[in-house]
Design a protein around this motif. Structure first.
Motif, PDB file in Angstrom:
ATOM      1  N   ILE A 108     -13.247 -79.246 -23.413  1.00  0.00           N
ATOM      2  CA  ILE A 108     -12.066 -79.181 -22.536  1.00  0.00           C
ATOM      3  C   ILE A 108     -11.604 -78.079 -22.352  1.00  0.00           C
ATOM      4  O   ILE A 108     -11.033 -77.840 -21.330  1.00  0.00           O
ATOM      5  N   ALA A 109     -11.670 -76.937 -23.169  1.00  0.00           N
ATOM      6  CA  ALA A 109     -11.186 -75.579 -22.809  1.00  0.00           C
ATOM      7  C   ALA A 109     -12.027 -75.206 -21.821  1.00  0.00           C
ATOM      8  O   ALA A 109     -11.513 -74.418 -20.916  1.00  0.00           O
ATOM      9  N   ILE A 110     -13.168 -75.253 -21.674  1.00  0.00           N
ATOM     10  CA  ILE A 110     -13.964 -74.769 -20.561  1.00  0.00           C
ATOM     11  C   ILE A 110     -13.817 -75.335 -19.285  1.00  0.00           C
ATOM     12  O   ILE A 110     -13.645 -74.682 -18.403  1.00  0.00           O
ATOM     13  N   PHE A 111     -13.703 -76.835 -19.211  1.00  0.00           N
ATOM     14  CA  PHE A 111     -13.321 -77.270 -18.081  1.00  0.00           C
ATOM     15  C   PHE A 111     -11.841 -76.970 -17.561  1.00  0.00           C
ATOM     16  O   PHE A 111     -11.895 -76.818 -16.357  1.00  0.00           O
ATOM     17  N   ALA A 112     -10.903 -76.776 -18.444  1.00  0.00           N
ATOM     18  CA  ALA A 112      -9.622 -76.545 -17.858  1.00  0.00           C
ATOM     19  C   ALA A 112      -9.558 -75.132 -17.488  1.00  0.00           C
ATOM     20  O   ALA A 112      -9.094 -74.715 -16.577  1.00  0.00           O
ATOM     21  N   GLY A 113     -10.335 -74.277 -18.112  1.00  0.00           N
ATOM     22  CA  GLY A 113     -10.436 -72.646 -17.588  1.00  0.00           C
ATOM     23  C   GLY A 113     -11.117 -72.523 -16.369  1.00  0.00           C
ATOM     24  O   GLY A 113     -10.664 -71.851 -15.584  1.00  0.00           O
ATOM     25  N   VAL A 114     -12.084 -73.590 -16.188  1.00  0.00           N
ATOM     26  CA  VAL A 114     -12.653 -73.497 -14.710  1.00  0.00           C
ATOM     27  C   VAL A 114     -11.547 -73.960 -13.753  1.00  0.00           C
ATOM     28  O   VAL A 114     -11.417 -73.211 -12.631  1.00  0.00           O
ATOM     29  N   LEU A 115     -10.638 -74.786 -14.178  1.00  0.00           N
ATOM     30  CA  LEU A 115      -9.853 -75.305 -13.103  1.00  0.00           C
ATOM     31  C   LEU A 115      -8.539 -74.472 -13.027  1.00  0.00           C
ATOM     32  O   LEU A 115      -7.804 -74.154 -12.053  1.00  0.00           O
ATOM     33  N   LEU A 116      -8.084 -73.593 -13.884  1.00  0.00           N
ATOM     34  CA  LEU A 116      -6.931 -72.743 -14.065  1.00  0.00           C
ATOM     35  C   LEU A 116      -6.971 -71.960 -12.654  1.00  0.00           C
ATOM     36  O   LEU A 116      -6.058 -71.613 -11.911  1.00  0.00           O
ATOM     37  N   PRO A 117      -8.177 -70.830 -12.377  1.00  0.00           N
ATOM     38  CA  PRO A 117      -8.099 -70.367 -11.007  1.00  0.00           C
ATOM     39  C   PRO A 117      -7.711 -71.196  -9.829  1.00  0.00           C
ATOM     40  O   PRO A 117      -6.902 -70.690  -8.797  1.00  0.00           O
ATOM     41  N   LEU A 118      -7.973 -72.297  -9.856  1.00  0.00           N
ATOM     42  CA  LEU A 118      -7.712 -73.144  -8.701  1.00  0.00           C
ATOM     43  C   LEU A 118      -6.346 -73.609  -8.588  1.00  0.00           C
ATOM     44  O   LEU A 118      -5.754 -73.732  -7.649  1.00  0.00           O
ATOM     45  N   VAL A 119      -5.621 -73.973  -9.753  1.00  0.00           N
ATOM     46  CA  VAL A 119      -4.180 -74.013  -9.867  1.00  0.00           C
ATOM     47  C   VAL A 119      -3.279 -72.838  -9.327  1.00  0.00           C
ATOM     48  O   VAL A 119      -2.414 -72.828  -8.667  1.00  0.00           O
ATOM     49  N   VAL A 120      -3.943 -71.656  -9.834  1.00  0.00           N
ATOM     50  CA  VAL A 120      -3.402 -70.252  -9.517  1.00  0.00           C
ATOM     51  C   VAL A 120      -3.280 -70.017  -7.953  1.00  0.00           C
ATOM     52  O   VAL A 120      -2.217 -69.527  -7.551  1.00  0.00           O
ATOM     53  N   PHE A 121      -4.368 -70.435  -7.368  1.00  0.00           N
ATOM     54  CA  PHE A 121      -4.692 -69.861  -6.169  1.00  0.00           C
ATOM     55  C   PHE A 121      -4.390 -71.054  -4.775  1.00  0.00           C
ATOM     56  O   PHE A 121      -4.429 -70.660  -3.697  1.00  0.00           O
ATOM     57  N   PHE A 122      -4.538 -72.469  -5.543  1.00  0.00           N
ATOM     58  CA  PHE A 122      -4.354 -73.287  -4.382  1.00  0.00           C
ATOM     59  C   PHE A 122      -3.280 -74.457  -4.787  1.00  0.00           C
ATOM     60  O   PHE A 122      -3.353 -75.431  -4.070  1.00  0.00           O
ATOM     61  N   VAL A 123      -2.555 -74.145  -5.714  1.00  0.00           N
ATOM     62  CA  VAL A 123      -1.523 -75.341  -5.859  1.00  0.00           C
ATOM     63  C   VAL A 123      -0.179 -74.509  -5.848  1.00  0.00           C
ATOM     64  O   VAL A 123       0.592 -74.082  -6.904  1.00  0.00           O
ATOM     65  N   PRO A 124       0.568 -74.665  -4.526  1.00  0.00           N
ATOM     66  CA  PRO A 124       1.907 -73.984  -4.676  1.00  0.00           C
ATOM     67  C   PRO A 124       2.741 -74.837  -4.972  1.00  0.00           C
ATOM     68  O   PRO A 124       2.478 -75.960  -5.487  1.00  0.00           O
ATOM     69  N   GLU A 125       3.939 -74.414  -4.944  1.00  0.00           N
ATOM     70  CA  GLU A 125       5.020 -75.199  -5.511  1.00  0.00           C
ATOM     71  C   GLU A 125       5.313 -76.275  -4.305  1.00  0.00           C
ATOM     72  O   GLU A 125       5.204 -75.983  -3.228  1.00  0.00           O
ATOM     73  N   THR A 126       5.407 -77.534  -4.874  1.00  0.00           N
ATOM     74  CA  THR A 126       5.675 -78.947  -3.891  1.00  0.00           C
ATOM     75  C   THR A 126       6.996 -79.237  -3.764  1.00  0.00           C
ATOM     76  O   THR A 126       7.250 -80.108  -3.055  1.00  0.00           O
ATOM     77  N   ALA A 127       7.966 -78.888  -4.746  1.00  0.00           N
ATOM     78  CA  ALA A 127       9.228 -79.408  -4.738  1.00  0.00           C
ATOM     79  C   ALA A 127       9.919 -78.649  -3.484  1.00  0.00           C
ATOM     80  O   ALA A 127       9.826 -77.378  -3.407  1.00  0.00           O
ATOM     81  N   PHE A 128      10.668 -79.247  -2.651  1.00  0.00           N
ATOM     82  CA  PHE A 128      11.432 -78.784  -1.868  1.00  0.00           C
ATOM     83  C   PHE A 128      12.682 -79.279  -1.334  1.00  0.00           C
ATOM     84  O   PHE A 128      12.928 -80.735  -1.582  1.00  0.00           O
ATOM     85  N   VAL A 129      13.844 -78.520  -1.099  1.00  0.00           N
ATOM     86  CA  VAL A 129      14.940 -79.234  -0.845  1.00  0.00           C
ATOM     87  C   VAL A 129      15.288 -79.161   0.547  1.00  0.00           C
ATOM     88  O   VAL A 129      15.456 -78.267   1.374  1.00  0.00           O
ATOM     89  N   ARG A 130      15.262 -80.274   1.142  1.00  0.00           N
ATOM     90  CA  ARG A 130      15.551 -80.605   2.745  1.00  0.00           C
ATOM     91  C   ARG A 130      17.159 -80.683   2.809  1.00  0.00           C
ATOM     92  O   ARG A 130      17.977 -80.833   1.914  1.00  0.00           O
ATOM     93  N   PRO A 131      17.305 -80.370   3.911  1.00  0.00           N
ATOM     94  CA  PRO A 131      18.899 -80.357   4.443  1.00  0.00           C
ATOM     95  C   PRO A 131      19.417 -81.815   3.988  1.00  0.00           C
ATOM     96  O   PRO A 131      19.133 -82.819   4.500  1.00  0.00           O
ATOM     97  N   GLY A 132      20.545 -81.551   3.338  1.00  0.00           N
ATOM     98  CA  GLY A 132      21.500 -82.601   2.969  1.00  0.00           C
ATOM     99  C   GLY A 132      21.143 -83.261   1.461  1.00  0.00           C
ATOM    100  O   GLY A 132      21.861 -84.039   1.117  1.00  0.00           O
ATOM    101  N   ASP A 133      20.001 -82.659   1.115  1.00  0.00           N
ATOM    102  CA  ASP A 133      19.563 -83.301  -0.327  1.00  0.00           C
ATOM    103  C   ASP A 133      20.280 -82.668  -1.330  1.00  0.00           C
ATOM    104  O   ASP A 133      20.783 -81.210  -1.411  1.00  0.00           O
ATOM    105  N   GLN A 134      20.803 -83.378  -2.324  1.00  0.00           N
ATOM    106  CA  GLN A 134      21.562 -83.076  -3.436  1.00  0.00           C
ATOM    107  C   GLN A 134      20.703 -83.699  -4.662  1.00  0.00           C
ATOM    108  O   GLN A 134      20.278 -84.436  -4.658  1.00  0.00           O
ATOM    109  N   THR A 135      21.121 -83.180  -5.769  1.00  0.00           N
ATOM    110  CA  THR A 135      20.241 -83.689  -7.112  1.00  0.00           C
ATOM    111  C   THR A 135      21.102 -84.700  -7.905  1.00  0.00           C
ATOM    112  O   THR A 135      20.805 -85.485  -8.942  1.00  0.00           O
ATOM    113  N   SER A 136      22.528 -84.888  -7.426  1.00  0.00           N
ATOM    114  CA  SER A 136      23.406 -85.913  -8.143  1.00  0.00           C
ATOM    115  C   SER A 136      22.982 -87.113  -7.661  1.00  0.00           C
ATOM    116  O   SER A 136      22.213 -87.499  -6.600  1.00  0.00           O
ATOM    117  N   THR A 137      23.097 -88.286  -8.304  1.00  0.00           N
ATOM    118  CA  THR A 137      22.945 -89.669  -8.280  1.00  0.00           C
ATOM    119  C   THR A 137      23.552 -90.130  -6.970  1.00  0.00           C
ATOM    120  O   THR A 137      23.293 -91.380  -6.603  1.00  0.00           O
TER     121      THR A 137
END
Length: 542
Positions: free
Chosen positions: A220-249
């Protein structure tokens, strides 16, 4: 509302109720022809995009489809690896007990404390993701999985060291269990669901027998180690606040979603790019005369943080889920989903003791093969839940004159009652007398139990999303905490119950409890809007 779902006492639109099919007796609503929204017009019927993409090139919904697919592939692969951590020791209970000179309960706690780590860390990580985004948590989770897996393999005969390695593994698993589905929602106009890790003990049993249990950690350490560079270089932040968005309910996006529920169709197929979609010229998402947003550079996307996503206090978000355990719908969902997951964990921690002893005398490989049935049961459960959810909902919408009610999702619990509870009763009977029934029937009923678990998980998740979208994040945090802490508690007493009461009596009681929990769906379906105010504006979620 129809079909046994009671009408609310107060007037107004009930959250989750949607007009899906045209009915001649119902007048059109203004939102049927809303000119201020973006549509996918490639088909015969315009489809409103949910969520509505902005005009910002940094909006993940505006990224090329290939880029979003790569992100999803990396996160999905990591999630599969992470999901193998919880059942990692299921086939090795007796082997590890002899290796460390500890009793079965202490071996079970190697899984129990791991699950406790998942539940506690999940609560913290969800609050952190709401404020700072998800990328830093994916990076942290991957690093923790690598470090803790290498640590666990190198623990030697130090039980305390292995126990803490398992706890850290649980913390590393938490971002992938709690946040990946939310990232899918960030990237696509519809969300996906995947899961299942029951094939892990099949492989681990063979690994343990051949090269030692330590290599189940090292690999598991080996497989996750192989994927770590992919996370670093190819998984940017996906959370995005659009106009008018709020976090309240009470956010404006919530009100927009309620309006969209009234439309004839409100979902895209997930493969659309906003560049191929029509938008009315009189409704740009940025102010008239303002400069278009600037696209961030690739180097900027490599940063673990790219700004706050919410101004809400972290501790307020951290504590927000706890009152929802008193919300009838959330409590029901926790019980429907969490208890069968707990019983599954319980079977896993006692399975080795049942079959590695007389009269079958299974070794690690044969005990691992016993998870072939649950693996098949999980797959069939997902298939069955998809078929039943689609067919039953469409049928009841037609019976209800084109009106969709979230309570239609609760029908899946009937299948859970039949399949899951039959699995629990059957496993108890056959596992008590393995000399008479052999290994196949216990494995067969274990598959039934896991299939019922999947049906309940899908039913509760769909209901929460459809009926209580405004508190869905907090509700799923409650589900995450409940199922892991409940399973942790079961690992303390599983072996003692089996020894003191016997296998069949223990599972008779467990199965009967599960029957009672499934029957709680009747008042949820019949009386959801009336006695508790769950869905018509007077519940705790409003």
């Amino acid at each position: 509302m129809g079909l046994g779902v009671l009408e609310p006492k107060s007037a107004g639109h009930v959250p989750g109720t949607s007009f899906v099919l045209d009915d001649p007796s119902r007048a059109s609503t203004p939102s049927d022809h809303d000119t201020t929204l973006k549509y996918d017009r490639r088909g015969a019927v315009p489809i409103i995009l949910v969520p509505q993409p902005s005009d910002d090139p940094n909006d993940p919904l505006n990224w090329p489809l290939w880029k979003r697919d790569i992100i999803l592939l990396i996160l999905s692969t990591l999630s599969v690896i992470a999901s193998t951590l919880s059942p990692l020791l299921a086939a090795n209970t007796v082997t590890l007990s002899l290796y460390f000179g500890r009793d079965f309960t202490q071996m079970a706690l190697l899984t129990g404390y791991h699950l406790c780590g998942v539940g506690v860390a999940g609560l913290i990580f969800v609050a952190s993701a709401r404020i700072w985004g998800k990328r830093h948590l994916y990076l942290l989770g991957t690093v923790l999985i690598i470090v803790s897996s290498a640590w666990g393999g190198a623990a030697g005969k130090n039980y305390a060291s292995l126990l803490w390695a398992r706890v850290v593994q649980g913390i590393g698993l938490a971002p992938f269990e709690a946040l990946v589905n939310a990232s899918v929602g960030d990237l696509y106009f519809v969300h996906a669901l995947f899961g299942g890790a029951f094939f892990t003990p099949v492989i681990v049993g063979k690994i343990t027998h051949t090269i030692g249990w330590q290599w189940s950690f090292y690999l598991i350490a080996i497989f996750a180690g192989v994927l770590l560079p992919l996370v670093v270089f190819f998984v940017p932040e996906t959370a995005f606040v659009r106009p008018g968005d709020q976090t309240s309910t009470n956010s404006s996006s919530h009100h927009l979603n309620e309006d969209l529920e009234l439309s004839p169709a409100n979902q895209s197929d997930g493969n659309s790019n906003p560049s191929s979609l029509e938008e009315k010229e009189n409704h740009p998402n940025h102010s008239i005369g303002s400069h278009p947003p600037t696209k961030v550079t690739y180097l900027q996307t490599l940063l673990p943080f790219n700004g706050r996503k919410s101004d809400v206090n972290f501790f307020k978000l951290l504590l927000r889920p706890f009152p929802l355990f008193l919300h009838p719908a959330v409590l029901w969902a926790c019980l429907i989903q969490g208890t069968l997951i707990g019983w599954t964990v319980m079977i896993g921690v006692v399975l080795a003791a049942i079959f590695l002893g007389p009269p079958l005398w299974f070794n690690e490989v044969e005990t691992g093969y016993m998870y072939t049935g649950p693996f098949v049961g999980a797959i069939l459960g997902f298939i069955l839940s998809g078929l039943l959810a689609d067919w039953s909902t469409r049928y009841m919408i037609r019976r209800n004159r084109g009106v969709y009610e979230p309570e239609f999702r609760i029908v899946l619990v009937a299948a859970q009652l039949v399949v899951g509870c039959a699995g629990l009763y059957g496993f108890g009977i056959t596992a008590e007398h393995v000399g008479r029934y052999g290994w196949f029937l216990p494995d067969f009923f274990f598959a039934f139990e896991v299939g019922g678990m999947v049906l309940g998980a899908v039913a509760s998740a769909l209901y929460i999303v459809d009926a209580h979208r405004e508190i869905a994040v907090e509700a799923f945090t409650c589900l995450l905490m409940f199922k892991n802490i409940f399973s942790f508690g079961l690992t303390w007493g599983a072996y003692d119950w089996i020894v003191s009461a016997g296998i069949s009596k223990t599972f008779y009681i467990i199965a009967s409890i599960q029957v009672g929990i499934c029957l709680l769906s009747i008042p949820m379906c019949e009386s959801s809007p009336s006695p508790f105010g769950v869905r018509h504006g007077h519940g705790m979620g409003n």
